[in-house]
Design an enzyme around this catalytic site. Structure first.
Site, short mmCIF file in Angstrom:
data_model
loop_
_atom_site.label_atom_id
_atom_site.label_comp_id
_atom_site.label_asym_id
_atom_site.label_seq_id
_atom_site.Cartn_x
_atom_site.Cartn_y
_atom_site.Cartn_z
N HIS A 1 34.16 40.95 37.33
CA HIS A 1 35.19 41.32 36.36
C HIS A 1 34.70 42.49 35.50
CE1 HIS A 1 38.16 37.87 36.51
NE2 HIS A 1 37.24 37.55 37.40
N ASP B 1 40.84 41.86 30.15
CA ASP B 1 40.67 41.17 31.43
C ASP B 1 41.87 40.25 31.65
OD1 ASP B 1 38.46 40.22 33.55
OD2 ASP B 1 39.64 38.50 32.91
#
Ligand code: UDP
Length: 476
Positions: free
Chosen positions: A22, A122
């Protein structure tokens, strides 16, 4: 190396979650945005302390390397929070940790000397969308996965209402616009048990995406055009068109070239071009002895050359794969019998360097999206062996949507077990001269060209990045 004083008049704040899969793509996308802005924008990365020491030291390692590069990127470590202890799954754990960070993110953003031009979140940080409105800052979701998974996320809130029982027992196929009808067995693992809070968190994030100012997707328009159009047209969201989509991929972060070739690369040097099948299963994939025995038998019977990155089960109480004990995991005599043709590597391997090598002709992958993009970047066709997260959906998209992989049967009801005979068949299909493998290889080659063109000046992703930059600068 010292950093030049910032000339930027606005900063883009990044809030990634801690896993490398990520953090790194988001950071790389941020750096591309920075580069395209001249020196108008800087980056500020808000760093949440990862929950384990191992992850914390990995993240610190990445940060140190980035700081040494001397770009206009600042890392702001947020105060630690007390992580929830009663969580039942990773998505809930991450989402609740993020929730606990809300006051720290607010304080950090309010205290920045440079005005905030945009907030990049995110996909599991949608909790911060309210904060972005409170601070009157445009917020973009950075979707680390592909458009197929995004379409599922956006479709999920409605699907959750439409389907009565477990998704797995649903009649017929799942309709994800832009993809052929998908069997329910290809749905992402975390939503399979609807009684678990994980599913509710996915529904929550899916709904929140609609409130973002844009969704940046780590994909390439040429790779998933039909799905991207379906999302933009509102075919996943009951006629309401989704926020502006920004497909800016492939966003892949490459390490600086190694001083000495890795042992795996040195071994590849001795192999003929296109002859080796790579087996590698991401940061979380591992095998027990019964499964490893099936793989060993399948590989041996296939007769093909192989490089197998094999990890063992986590230690007691741990969550991460361990270095494989080959004597315990492999059948007796396997290494001796296959020594001429194969290498079993028992710890993390440099996957990108391996995929880049001309000797590699196919990839049996767990279907993590970063691994898929890396494979396509080097034009390597795949055989999907999904294990966790959204990987079953990715596997379906690879075979039925993108056509860059040969199918492989994975028994989801038996912990994603693959029999030796099925692995043998899939490896032969992938590496041999048959029609299925030929088509996947051809398509992977086309996608390699499309991916590389997309990020060049004038390419689709490069143009999208400029569109994003303009939107951010307009606000500033
Ligand atoms: N990776 C690697 N060596 C390994 C296993 C994984 O370099 O032995 C890298 C891989 O190249 C990719 C990342 O770790 O960049 C895995 O990300 P992905 O999204 O594919 O899967 P995840 O680990 O998130 O399940």
């Amino acid at each position: 190396m010292t950093m030049n004083p910032s000339m930027a008049t606005g900063t883009v704040v990044l809030l990634p979650v801690w896993g490398a899969g990520h953090l790194m793509p988001m950071l790389e996308a941020g750096k591309r945005l920075l580069a395209s802005s001249g020196r108008a924008l800087s980056l500020t990365v808000l760093v949440m302390r990862p929950p384990t020491e191992q992850q914390a030291s990995e993240v610190e390692g990445h940060i140190r390397r980035e700081e040494a590069a001397g770009l206009d990127v600042r890392f702001h470590r947020l105060p630690a929070v007390e992580p929830p202890t009663d969580h039942v799954g990773p998505v809930e754990f991450i989402s609740r940790c993020v929730q606990l960070h809300l006051p720290h993110v607010r304080a950090a953003m309010s205290g920045l000397a440079c005005p905030v031009a945009a907030l990049l979140l995110d996909l599991f940080c949608t909790e911060m969308l309210d904060l972005s409105r409170e601070l009157a800052v445009p917020a973009y979701v950075f979707f680390t996965c592909n458009a197929a998974a995004l379409s599922f996320f956006l479709r999920l809130p409605a699907l959750h209402e439409e389907v009565a029982g477990e998704f797995e027992e649903m009649e017929g196929a799942v309709d994800l616009p832009g993809l052929p009808p998908m069997p329910p067995s290809s749905l992402p693992t975390p939503i399979m048990d609807r009684t678990k809070p994980c599913c509710a968190w996915y529904v929550y994030h899916g709904r929140c995406f609609m409130d973002a100012d844009g969704i940046i997707v780590n994909t390439v328009a040429e790779l998933e055009q039909r799905i991207l159009s379906a999302i933009a047209d509102g075919r996943c969201t009951r006629g309401i068109s989704a926020p502006t989509l920004y497909p800016v991929g492939p966003v892949i972060s490459f390490d600086p070239p190694a001083k000495h070739p890795h042992d795996c690369v040195r071994w590849l040097e001795t192999q003929p071009p296109g002859s080796v099948v790579l087996l590698c299963f991401g940061s979380g994939g591992y095998f027990t002895a019964p499964q490893a025995h099936e793989v060993a038998r399948g590989l041996e019977r296939s007769g093909h050359r192989f490089l197998w990155v094999l990890r063992g089960p986590p230690a007691l109480g741990g969550r991460h794969p361990t270095d494989a004990n080959l004597a315990e995991l492999l059948p007796e005599g396997f290494l001796e019998r296959t020594g001429e043709k194969g290498l079993v590597w028992p710890t993390r391997a440099p996957q990108k360097e391996i995929l880049a090598h001309a000797a590699v002709g196919g990839f049996v992958t767990h279907c993590g999206w970063n691994s898929i993009l890396e494979s396509l970047w080097f034009g390597v066709p795949m055989a999907p062996w999904p294990l966790y997260a959204e990987q079953h959906l990715n596997a379906f998209a690879l075979v039925a949507g993108m056509g860059v992989a040969v199918a492989m049967e994975v028994d989801r009801k038996r912990d994603n077990f693959v029999e030796a005979a099925e692995l043998e068949r899939a490896v032969k299909a992938l590496m041999g001269g048959g029609e299925e493998g030929r088509k996947a290889r051809e398509k992977a080659g086309e996608m390699k060209a499309a991916c590389r063109k997309a990020v060049e000046d004038g390419g689709s992703s490069c143009a999208t990045l400029k569109r994003l930059r303009d939107a951010v600068l307009r606000h500033k």
